[in-house]
Design a protein around this motif. Structure first.
Motif, PDB file in Angstrom:
ATOM      1  N   LEU A  42       0.832  -1.198   0.000  1.00 19.76           N
ATOM      2  CA  LEU A  42       0.000   0.000   0.000  1.00 19.76           C
ATOM      3  C   LEU A  42       0.866   1.247   0.000  1.00 19.76           C
ATOM      4  CD1 LEU A  42      -0.130   1.307   3.154  1.00 19.76           C
ATOM      5  CD2 LEU A  42      -1.330  -0.846   3.483  1.00 19.76           C
ATOM      6  N   ARG A  43       0.268   2.331  -0.479  1.00 15.17           N
ATOM      7  CA  ARG A  43       0.918   3.644  -0.483  1.00 15.17           C
ATOM      8  C   ARG A  43      -0.110   4.656  -0.011  1.00 15.17           C
ATOM      9  NH1 ARG A  43       4.837   6.927  -1.590  1.00 15.17           N
ATOM     10  NH2 ARG A  43       4.640   8.797  -2.835  1.00 15.17           N
ATOM     11  N   VAL A  44       0.246   5.373   1.062  1.00 10.23           N
ATOM     12  CA  VAL A  44      -0.628   6.409   1.599  1.00 10.23           C
ATOM     13  C   VAL A  44      -0.316   7.710   0.863  1.00 10.23           C
ATOM     14  CG1 VAL A  44      -1.255   7.722   3.667  1.00 10.23           C
ATOM     15  CG2 VAL A  44      -0.777   5.269   3.840  1.00 10.23           C
ATOM     16  N   THR A  45      -1.359   8.324   0.303  1.00 11.35           N
ATOM     17  CA  THR A  45      -1.165   9.566  -0.451  1.00 11.35           C
ATOM     18  C   THR A  45      -1.661  10.792   0.304  1.00 11.35           C
ATOM     19  OG1 THR A  45      -3.241   9.150  -1.629  1.00 11.35           O
ATOM     20  CG2 THR A  45      -1.202   8.429  -2.700  1.00 11.35           C
ATOM     21  N   ALA A  46      -2.470  10.589   1.359  1.00 17.45           N
ATOM     22  CA  ALA A  46      -2.937  11.713   2.183  1.00 17.45           C
ATOM     23  C   ALA A  46      -3.254  11.187   3.584  1.00 17.45           C
ATOM     24  CB  ALA A  46      -4.174  12.354   1.566  1.00 17.45           C
ATOM     25  N   GLY A  47      -2.979  12.010   4.587  1.00 20.20           N
ATOM     26  CA  GLY A  47      -3.260  11.639   5.966  1.00 20.20           C
ATOM     27  C   GLY A  47      -2.219  10.668   6.511  1.00 20.20           C
ATOM     28  N   GLU A  48      -2.549  10.054   7.642  1.00 23.55           N
ATOM     29  CA  GLU A  48      -1.675   9.043   8.228  1.00 23.55           C
ATOM     30  C   GLU A  48      -2.503   7.816   8.606  1.00 23.55           C
ATOM     31  OE1 GLU A  48       1.802   9.767  10.897  1.00 23.55           O
ATOM     32  OE2 GLU A  48       0.604   8.630  12.344  1.00 23.55           O
ATOM     33  N   LEU A  49      -2.187   6.705   7.985  1.00 22.45           N
ATOM     34  CA  LEU A  49      -2.842   5.432   8.235  1.00 22.45           C
ATOM     35  C   LEU A  49      -2.204   4.773   9.449  1.00 22.45           C
ATOM     36  CD1 LEU A  49      -4.662   3.018   7.205  1.00 22.45           C
ATOM     37  CD2 LEU A  49      -2.587   2.217   6.038  1.00 22.45           C
ATOM     38  N   THR A  50      -3.018   4.117  10.271  1.00 19.82           N
ATOM     39  CA  THR A  50      -2.494   3.204  11.273  1.00 19.82           C
ATOM     40  C   THR A  50      -2.771   1.806  10.744  1.00 19.82           C
ATOM     41  OG1 THR A  50      -2.892   4.758  13.089  1.00 19.82           O
ATOM     42  CG2 THR A  50      -2.574   2.430  13.674  1.00 19.82           C
ATOM     43  N   LEU A  51      -1.713   1.132  10.312  1.00 22.53           N
ATOM     44  CA  LEU A  51      -1.798  -0.231   9.805  1.00 22.53           C
ATOM     45  C   LEU A  51      -1.562  -1.167  10.975  1.00 22.53           C
ATOM     46  CD1 LEU A  51      -1.860  -2.315   7.456  1.00 22.53           C
ATOM     47  CD2 LEU A  51       0.617  -1.931   7.233  1.00 22.53           C
ATOM     48  N   VAL A  52      -2.516  -2.047  11.241  1.00 27.70           N
ATOM     49  CA  VAL A  52      -2.391  -2.986  12.359  1.00 27.70           C
ATOM     50  C   VAL A  52      -2.247  -4.386  11.766  1.00 27.70           C
ATOM     51  CG1 VAL A  52      -3.433  -3.886  14.461  1.00 27.70           C
ATOM     52  CG2 VAL A  52      -3.846  -1.500  13.790  1.00 27.70           C
ATOM     53  N   VAL A  53      -1.093  -5.015  12.007  1.00 24.08           N
ATOM     54  CA  VAL A  53      -0.822  -6.353  11.474  1.00 24.08           C
ATOM     55  C   VAL A  53      -0.480  -7.265  12.655  1.00 24.08           C
ATOM     56  CG1 VAL A  53       0.623  -7.733   9.926  1.00 24.08           C
ATOM     57  CG2 VAL A  53       0.014  -5.385   9.296  1.00 24.08           C
ATOM     58  N   GLY A  54      -1.262  -8.329  12.805  1.00 26.43           N
ATOM     59  CA  GLY A  54      -1.035  -9.252  13.913  1.00 26.43           C
ATOM     60  C   GLY A  54      -1.112  -8.575  15.265  1.00 26.43           C
TER      61      GLY A  54
ATOM     62  N   PRO B  34       2.353   3.218  12.203  1.00 28.51           N
ATOM     63  CA  PRO B  34       1.930   4.471  11.561  1.00 28.51           C
ATOM     64  C   PRO B  34       2.529   4.562  10.156  1.00 28.51           C
ATOM     65  CG  PRO B  34       3.520   4.902  13.326  1.00 28.51           C
ATOM     66  CD  PRO B  34       3.263   3.426  13.314  1.00 28.51           C
ATOM     67  N   VAL B  35       1.674   4.905   9.180  1.00 28.41           N
ATOM     68  CA  VAL B  35       2.113   5.026   7.785  1.00 28.41           C
ATOM     69  C   VAL B  35       1.669   6.409   7.296  1.00 28.41           C
ATOM     70  CG1 VAL B  35       2.097   3.973   5.498  1.00 28.41           C
ATOM     71  CG2 VAL B  35       1.722   2.524   7.514  1.00 28.41           C
ATOM     72  N   PRO B  36       2.568   7.408   7.361  1.00 28.01           N
ATOM     73  CA  PRO B  36       2.186   8.759   6.941  1.00 28.01           C
ATOM     74  C   PRO B  36       2.146   8.901   5.420  1.00 28.01           C
ATOM     75  CG  PRO B  36       4.468   8.722   7.678  1.00 28.01           C
ATOM     76  CD  PRO B  36       3.915   7.352   7.907  1.00 28.01           C
ATOM     77  N   ALA B  37       1.526   9.982   4.959  1.00 23.81           N
ATOM     78  CA  ALA B  37       1.436  10.276   3.528  1.00 23.81           C
ATOM     79  C   ALA B  37       2.821  10.233   2.901  1.00 23.81           C
ATOM     80  CB  ALA B  37       0.801  11.639   3.310  1.00 23.81           C
ATOM     81  N   GLY B  38       2.902   9.642   1.712  1.00 20.31           N
ATOM     82  CA  GLY B  38       4.164   9.517   1.002  1.00 20.31           C
ATOM     83  C   GLY B  38       4.917   8.244   1.323  1.00 20.31           C
ATOM     84  N   THR B  39       4.413   7.475   2.295  1.00 18.39           N
ATOM     85  CA  THR B  39       5.082   6.253   2.722  1.00 18.39           C
ATOM     86  C   THR B  39       4.352   5.045   2.149  1.00 18.39           C
ATOM     87  OG1 THR B  39       5.761   7.337   4.769  1.00 18.39           O
ATOM     88  CG2 THR B  39       5.825   4.928   4.749  1.00 18.39           C
ATOM     89  N   SER B  40       5.121   4.020   1.804  1.00 16.19           N
ATOM     90  CA  SER B  40       4.571   2.762   1.315  1.00 16.19           C
ATOM     91  C   SER B  40       4.863   1.670   2.337  1.00 16.19           C
ATOM     92  CB  SER B  40       5.203   2.383  -0.028  1.00 16.19           C
ATOM     93  OG  SER B  40       4.917   3.368  -0.989  1.00 16.19           O
TER      94      SER B  40
END
Length: 190
Positions: free
Chosen positions: A136-148, A153-159
């Motif tokens: 995934l690639r976040v293009t806006a905002g900050e995603l909280t990716l929860v795995v296991g 935290p995955v901020p905009a511009g981060t894959s």
């Protein structure tokens, strides 16, 4: 025929076809997918529109992408998917949504998704089959990716990439909308 009716008919036809191609009885598919036999019968008879979770479980159990399970234009050499033909698979009252943009079965199912998560919204997913990878690639905002169970935290511009054979979730813990694009690679059924 409405878009929903067309989707229901495509799902019914494709589920029955792929179940037959895999040689799965209703009981075998129900066991593999963790979905009731009655639900599968209703879907194959186009009497219900299953949740995204059930659709994902069925596609995973068959070793195909959701795109293939829902597609009504199989076999064309170039398939263009216009915005109005993309399939919205998940949404909330707050306005969050996930849209399946396009997918393929070449060398195993591969799907491309567009996501919008509004502040405070989240989407959880059961584990996919072993070998399933999400990018995934976040293009806006900050995603909280929860795995296991672990948040990332995955901020905009981060894959990010991860093996999706564990429970996982996508959360927006922030105050602005999260936009992201996600690809899912699913191993072919054995």
């Amino acid at each position: 025929m409405s878009d929903l009716d067309q989707l229901t008919q495509s799902l019914a036809r494709n589920l029955k076809r792929w179940r037959g191609e895999r040689g799965f009885t209703l009981d075998a598919l129900a066991t593999r997918a963790g979905v009731s036999r009655g639900m599968i019968i209703q879907i194959e008879q186009a009497r219900t529109n299953p949740s995204v979770g059930i659709t994902v479980k069925l596609a995973d159990a068959l070793g195909i992408s959701i795109t293939t399970l829902l597609d009504h234009e199989q076999g064309v050499p170039v398939r263009l998917v216009t915005p109005e033909r993309a399939v919205r698979m998940w949404s909330t009252e707050a306005g969050s949504h996930a849209t399946l943009l396009v997918g393929t079965e070449s060398r195993g199912p591969l799907e491309l998704w567009s996501w919008l998560l509004m502040p405070g919204d989240a989407s959880t997913s059961d584990p996919h089959p072993a070998g399933t990878t999400e990018l995934l690639r976040v293009t806006a905002g900050e995603l909280t990716l929860v795995v296991g169970g672990a948040p990332h935290p995955v901020p905009a511009g981060t894959s990010a990439t991860f093996e999706a054979d564990v429970p996982h979730a996508y959360r927006n813990d922030g105050t602005t909308a999260v936009e992201m694009t996600m690809a899912v690679s699913i191993p072919p059924a054995r």
